[in-house]
Design an enzyme around this catalytic site. Structure first.
Site, PDB file in Angstrom:
ATOM      1  CD  GLU A  88      -3.013  -1.019   0.243  1.00  0.00           C
ATOM      2  OE1 GLU A  88      -3.150   0.058  -0.367  1.00  0.00           O
ATOM      3  OE2 GLU A  88      -3.727  -2.032   0.037  1.00  0.00           O
ATOM      4  NE  ARG A  98     -17.289  -3.499   2.948  1.00  0.00           N
ATOM      5  CZ  ARG A  98     -17.462  -4.793   3.207  1.00  0.00           C
ATOM      6  NH1 ARG A  98     -18.656  -5.319   3.176  1.00  0.00           N
ATOM      7  NH2 ARG A  98     -16.418  -5.563   3.493  1.00  0.00           N
ATOM      8  CB  CYS A 151      -6.207  -3.128   6.640  1.00  0.00           C
ATOM      9  SG  CYS A 151      -6.379  -4.907   6.861  1.00  0.00           S
ATOM     10  CG  HIS A 179      -4.667  -5.030   1.820  1.00  0.00           C
ATOM     11  ND1 HIS A 179      -4.881  -3.664   1.814  1.00  0.00           N
ATOM     12  CD2 HIS A 179      -5.472  -5.526   2.817  1.00  0.00           C
ATOM     13  CE1 HIS A 179      -5.770  -3.359   2.757  1.00  0.00           C
ATOM     14  NE2 HIS A 179      -6.144  -4.465   3.378  1.00  0.00           N
TER      15      HIS A 179
HETATM   16  N1  PCA Z   1      -8.375  -7.084   6.461  1.00  0.00           N
HETATM   17  C1  PCA Z   1      -9.258  -6.000   6.853  1.00  0.00           C
HETATM   18  C2  PCA Z   1      -9.089  -5.879   8.343  1.00  0.00           C
HETATM   19  C3  PCA Z   1      -8.355  -7.098   8.775  1.00  0.00           C
HETATM   20  C4  PCA Z   1      -7.892  -7.726   7.547  1.00  0.00           C
HETATM   21  O1  PCA Z   1      -7.151  -8.713   7.483  1.00  0.00           O
HETATM   22  C5  PCA Z   1      -8.985  -4.718   6.085  1.00  0.00           C
HETATM   23  O2  PCA Z   1      -8.544  -4.783   4.932  1.00  0.00           O
HETATM   24  O3  PCA Z   1      -9.234  -3.638   6.616  1.00  0.00           O
END
Ligand code: PCA
Length: 227
Positions: A88, A98, A151, A179
Site C-alpha cells: 500500500e 462498512r 487495515c 494487503h
Molecule cells: N483485512 C481487513 C481488516 C483485517 C484484515 O485482514 C482490512 O482490509 O481492513
C-alpha cells in the site's frame, strides 16, 4: 534502560490479523506466522497477531513495538477480491467501517488519530518490492488505497508512530502495509474470489523483506500499480 529486553540481532516485525467477518482464517496471519523466525541479512522476523478491533489493534501494535524494537515493520491484512500481493502506498486518517469489527465497533467518518495529518506515505520501497516479487514469479502491484477499515487504521497508526519519536530515533524505523489475497481454502467459501497459495504468498513476503532491507531509496518506474 535495563528493564527492556536486549536483542542482539535486528528484528523485522511482521503483523497479521485474526479472522474477521465470519471467516475461519485470515491469510495475513497465516503468512506472518509462517515467516516467524525466518532470517535474512542478519535480521530475524517476529510475527505478532493483531485483533481485528479498532483501537485494540493499536494497543497490541504498541506492545509489539515496545517488546521487539524492530528496525523494519510490515503489517499484513487480507484484501478479499484482490489476486496479487499489494504493497500500500498511503494510509489515511479515516475510520469508516462498512461492517462491524470483531468487537462490534463500527466507526463512521472518524479520525484514526485526532489532530493527525490527513495521510502518511509508506516508507517501504513499494515499487522495488513489486518489481522484485514479479521477477521471482509472484504476482504483485502497488495499491493506492488500503480502504478505511481496520487495515488502514493500523497502517495509519503505525506510520504515525514511526514518524514520531516513540520508536527508535524518529524516522529511522521504516514500515508499511501489504494487503494479501485470499488463500485457496478461503476462496472455496466465497465462490469467484481470487486466491494465491500460502507458499507463494510467503515467498513473496520473503522477497519483499529482502528488498526492504536492501533498498532505501525506492525506484521510480511505471507499471507497478493496480489499475
Ligand atoms: N483485512 C481487513 C481488516 C483485517 C484484515 O485482514 C482490512 O482490509 O481492513
Amino acid at each position: 534502560m535495563p528493564h527492556q529486553a536486549v536483542h542482539t540481532t535486528p528484528t523485522v516485525l511482521v503483523t497479521g490479523f485474526e479472522p474477521f467477518d465470519q471467516d475461519p482464517l485470515n491469510p495475513s496471519w497465516e503468512v506472518a506466522r509462517a515467516l516467524d523466525g525466518w532470517q535474512h541479512a542478519g535480521a530475524t522476523v517476529r510475527a505478532v497477531q493483531l485483533p481485528c478491533v479498532f483501537g485494540e489493534a493499536i494497543v497490541q501494535l504498541d506492545q509489539a513495538l515496545q517488546q521487539w524494537r524492530p528496525t523494519l515493520v510490515i503489517s499484513l491484512g487480507l484484501a478479499g477480491g484482490r489476486a496479487e500481493l499489494t504493497p500500500e502506498r498511503v494510509a489515511i486518517n479515516v475510520d469508516d467501517a462498512r461492517i462491524p469489527d470483531n468487537a462490534g465497533r463500527q466507526p463512521v467518518d472518524a479520525a484514526v488519530q485526532a489532530g493527525g495529518p490527513a495521510a502518511y506515505f509508506s516508507t517501504l520501497p513499494i515499487k522495488a518490492m513489486v518489481r522484485d516479487m514479479r521477477a521471482q514469479g509472484v504476482p504483485a502491484s502497488v495499491s493506492n488505497t488500503a480502504g478505511t477499515f481496520v487495515c488502514n487504521h493500523i497502517f495509519y497508526a503505525l506510520m504515525h508512530r514511526l514518524a514520531g519519536a516513540k520508536v527508535g530515533a524518529g524516522g529511522a524505523v521504516r514500515g508499511g502495509f501489504i494487503h494479501v489475497p485470499a488463500l485457496p481454502a478461503l476462496a472455496a467459501l466465497h465462490p469467484g474470489m481470487p486466491s494465491m497459495a500460502l507458499e507463494t504468498q510467503v515467498r513473496g513476503l520473503q522477497v519483499a523483506i529482502q528488498t526492504a532491507l536492501a533498498v532505501h531509496d525506492d525506484v521510480r518506474e511505471t507499471g507497478g500499480q493496480l489499475h
